[in-house]
Structure formats: structure tokens, C-alpha cells
Design an enzyme around this catalytic site. Structure first.
Site, PDB file in Angstrom:
ATOM      1  N   ASP A 127       0.834  -1.206   0.000  1.00  0.00           N
ATOM      2  CA  ASP A 127       0.000   0.000   0.000  1.00  0.00           C
ATOM      3  C   ASP A 127       0.870   1.257   0.000  1.00  0.00           C
ATOM      4  OD1 ASP A 127      -2.299   1.496   0.019  1.00  0.00           O
ATOM      5  OD2 ASP A 127      -2.761   1.171   2.137  1.00  0.00           O
ATOM      6  N   HIS A 161       2.973   2.861  -8.846  1.00  0.00           N
ATOM      7  CA  HIS A 161       2.829   1.423  -9.117  1.00  0.00           C
ATOM      8  C   HIS A 161       4.090   0.900  -9.825  1.00  0.00           C
ATOM      9  CE1 HIS A 161      -1.192   1.804  -7.716  1.00  0.00           C
ATOM     10  NE2 HIS A 161      -1.697   2.340  -8.800  1.00  0.00           N
ATOM     11  N   LEU A 171      10.517 -21.064  -3.843  1.00  0.00           N
ATOM     12  CA  LEU A 171       9.558 -20.099  -3.286  1.00  0.00           C
ATOM     13  C   LEU A 171       8.314 -20.086  -4.161  1.00  0.00           C
ATOM     14  CD1 LEU A 171       8.931 -17.546  -1.431  1.00  0.00           C
ATOM     15  CD2 LEU A 171       9.930 -16.176  -3.261  1.00  0.00           C
TER      16      LEU A 171
HETATM   17  C1  FPP Z   1      -1.870   0.072  -3.345  1.00  0.00           C
HETATM   18  O1  FPP Z   1      -1.391   1.400  -3.383  1.00  0.00           O
HETATM   19  C2  FPP Z   1      -1.314  -0.716  -4.441  1.00  0.00           C
HETATM   20  C3  FPP Z   1      -2.049  -1.316  -5.419  1.00  0.00           C
HETATM   21  C4  FPP Z   1      -3.509  -1.233  -5.505  1.00  0.00           C
HETATM   22  C5  FPP Z   1      -1.418  -2.055  -6.506  1.00  0.00           C
HETATM   23  C6  FPP Z   1      -0.171  -2.804  -6.172  1.00  0.00           C
HETATM   24  C7  FPP Z   1       0.487  -3.137  -7.433  1.00  0.00           C
HETATM   25  C8  FPP Z   1       1.813  -3.126  -7.686  1.00  0.00           C
HETATM   26  C9  FPP Z   1       2.858  -2.880  -6.685  1.00  0.00           C
HETATM   27  C10 FPP Z   1       2.292  -3.349  -9.075  1.00  0.00           C
HETATM   28  C11 FPP Z   1       1.844  -4.630  -9.740  1.00  0.00           C
HETATM   29  C12 FPP Z   1       2.312  -5.831  -9.038  1.00  0.00           C
HETATM   30  C13 FPP Z   1       2.868  -6.917  -9.601  1.00  0.00           C
HETATM   31  C14 FPP Z   1       3.088  -8.080  -8.721  1.00  0.00           C
HETATM   32  C15 FPP Z   1       3.298  -7.011 -11.007  1.00  0.00           C
HETATM   33  P1  FPP Z   1      -2.447   2.571  -3.562  1.00  0.00           P
HETATM   34  O2  FPP Z   1      -2.551   2.859  -5.024  1.00  0.00           O
HETATM   35  O3  FPP Z   1      -3.742   2.213  -2.926  1.00  0.00           O
HETATM   36  O4  FPP Z   1      -1.735   3.728  -2.809  1.00  0.00           O
HETATM   37  P2  FPP Z   1      -2.417   4.913  -1.967  1.00  0.00           P
HETATM   38  O5  FPP Z   1      -3.119   4.264  -0.805  1.00  0.00           O
HETATM   39  O6  FPP Z   1      -1.248   5.759  -1.546  1.00  0.00           O
HETATM   40  O7  FPP Z   1      -3.344   5.619  -2.878  1.00  0.00           O
END
Ligand code: FPP
Length: 257
Positions: A30, A47, A141
Site C-alpha cells: 500500500d 505502481h 519459493l
Molecule cells: C496500493 O497502493 C497498491 C495497489 C492497488 C497495486 C499494487 C500493485 C503493484 C505494486 C504493481 C503490480 C504488481 C505486480 C506483482 C506485477 P495505492 O494505489 O492504494 O496507494 P495509496 O493508498 O497511496 O493511494
């Protein structure tokens, strides 16, 4: 699989007990959006940078002998984000798998998923299927991506299957429910990490986290590195785990054997 001498020595150098490494670590990644806006950038930039932390977490898990690593990459609720962000996340998933799968293979990482893959774009489904196929024989893993996943979705699906199975309701046990979950065959996470300072589990593995230890860190996901992963495991090793009883099982045995 037993811990190697190299993993043992590395754990010692990181002040970790190699005998009490959690077998399964689950992470709610997050803070990507906040990380990007702190830099005056679009959310997608966060991201993209979050991929470095995915790599770091896989590396850290391999170095200390964690056997299963689940990453909450896209929740059922994430479909309600702006279409542009959803598309960018799907593209990022495909491009990351294309780029990284050889490296994962060389490290013995098996790719698995939990979630409703049928709701993903076809090219995502195809790339996931290919990456799973080419890594299915590997066992250093399990990298388990939760994609279009939510715990309530999973429990509803499991309940439908259970009802169709015609099981006698009076004979129902927790193990029957386990059998119909997306995680069937995978031990429950012993440690759940959430980044970005939020203290909730957001519809993630509600059943499987019943006895997990939670580690919350203010670090935003794109800043989460190997040292943060080891710190979370050290925190886990300092907890007293009694599973509702009186014995501290963290210092005697692990629940999953
Ligand atoms: C939450 O941060 C994150 C996500 C919803 C997406 C996580 C995805 C990745 C790290 C990239 C893709 C992953 C792989 C495994 C290829 P947020 O956007 O909710 O952040 P915020 O709370 O600060 O708005």
C-alpha cells in the site's frame, strides 16, 4: 525443503533465527499513490516503482528461506478505480511478467495466483498462464499473486461449492472450508505485513490470517526494501505466539510443522 547453510548464515548476519522463519508471508502493498503524489507524479508512477519492492521482497524471501510469499496486487474493489489506472496496472502486470519470468525461473520461484482470473483482460490471463506453466516445477519459493481477489469473494465461492457438494451441514468442519479456498494446499500465512501506515486488512485472507502476526509499517510500498522485510520478520520472531493456548509456540514449534 530444509534451510541451506547459506540461508542459515545470512539469517545470522541479519540477526534472524533461521529455525523460526515464517513459512508464509503475506503483504498488503500500500502507498503507491501517495508515494507518487509526494513527487508530483501520477499514481501509476508509484505502481511502476512498486515493482522494485516486489523484486526486493522476492529476493529477501529467498535469502532467508520463506517458502510462500503472497502479494495483494489487485483487489476486487480495485476495479472501481479510474479505468486509466486499472489499464495501467494490468499492463504493468503483463510487462513485469514478460520481463521477470526468466529471472524467477533461474531462482526457483513458482508463480501462483489466487483470485478471479476470468475477470482479467485476456492478455493478462494468457501471460499468467504461460508464466505459471514455465515455473510450475520450481519449489524454492511460491510467489502467489492475489489478483482480482477479495476474501469475501473467495468465501462466497467456497460456500457455493460446499453447498453443491451436498455435504451434511452437521458434519461440516473447518478443513472442508479450507478445501474450497483459493489457497487450498498452501499453509496459512504466519506473518502479514501492511505498508503505508494503514491498520486494516481490507478484505484480504480473512480466514487464512486467523492466527497470523501483523506487522504494520509507515514505509510506503515503493520504499519497502529488503531491510524492511527482515525487520518485519525480526518483529515476528519477537512475538509470543500461543494460538489461544498458554504455550508460546513461536519458541517451541511452528503451527504448520
Ligand atoms: C496500493 O497502493 C497498491 C495497489 C492497488 C497495486 C499494487 C500493485 C503493484 C505494486 C504493481 C503490480 C504488481 C505486480 C506483482 C506485477 P495505492 O494505489 O492504494 O496507494 P495509496 O493508498 O497511496 O493511494
Amino acid at each position: 525443503m530444509k534451510i541451506t547453510a547459506e540461508q542459515h548464515d545470512f539469517c545470522a548476519s541479519m540477526n534472524l533465527d533461521s529455525v523460526r522463519i515464517p513459512k508464509h508471508v503475506a503483504i498488503i502493498m500500500d502507498g503507491n499513490g501517495r508515494w507518487a503524489s509526494e513527487r508530483g507524479q501520477e499514481r501509476v508512477f508509484g505502481h511502476m516503482n512498486g515493482i522494485n519492492s516486489v523484486r526486493a521482497s522476492v529476493e529477501a524471501a529467498l535469502r532467508i528461506g520463506v517458502r510462500h510469499l503472497t502479494l495483494y496486487a489487485f483487489s476486487t474493489e480495485n476495479w472501481s478505480r479510474p479505468q486509466e489506472e486499472v489499464d495501467a496496472l494490468m499492463d504493468l502486470l503483463v510487462s513485469t511478467l514478460v520481463k521477470e519470468v526468466k529471472d524467477l525461473e533461474s531462482k526457483g520461484v513458482r508463480l501462483r495466483t489466487i483470485g478471479d482470473l476470468t475477470s482479467l483482460p485476456v492478455e493478462c490471463q494468457d501471460q499468467i498462464a504461460k508464466s505459471k506453466e514455465s515455473t510450475k516445477h520450481l519449489d524454492s519459493l511460491d510467489l502467489i499473486l492475489a489478483l482480482s481477489y477479495s476474501s469475501k469473494w473467495e468465501l462466497v465461492e467456497a460456500t457455493k461449492q460446499l453447498m453443491k457438494s451436498g455435504i451434511d451441514p452437521d458434519a461440516l468442519e473447518a478443513s472442508h472450508i479450507d478445501q474450497y479456498l483459493a489457497t487450498f494446499g498452501i499453509p496459512d500465512p504466519e506473518l502479514m505485513i501492511r505498508t503505508s501506515g494503514e491498520h486494516r486488512i481490507s478484505n484480504f485472507m480473512l480466514w487464512q490470517l486467523a492466527y497470523a502476526e501483523f506487522h504494520f509499517t509507515p514505509v510506503l510500498w515503493p520504499d519497502f526494501g529488503q531491510d524492511n522485510f527482515y525487520e518485519a520478520v525480526r518483529d515476528f520472531q519477537n512475538r509470543s505466539r500461543r494460538f489461544g493456548g498458554l504455550l508460546d509456540t513461536n519458541h517451541t514449534m511452528s503451527k504448520q510443522g
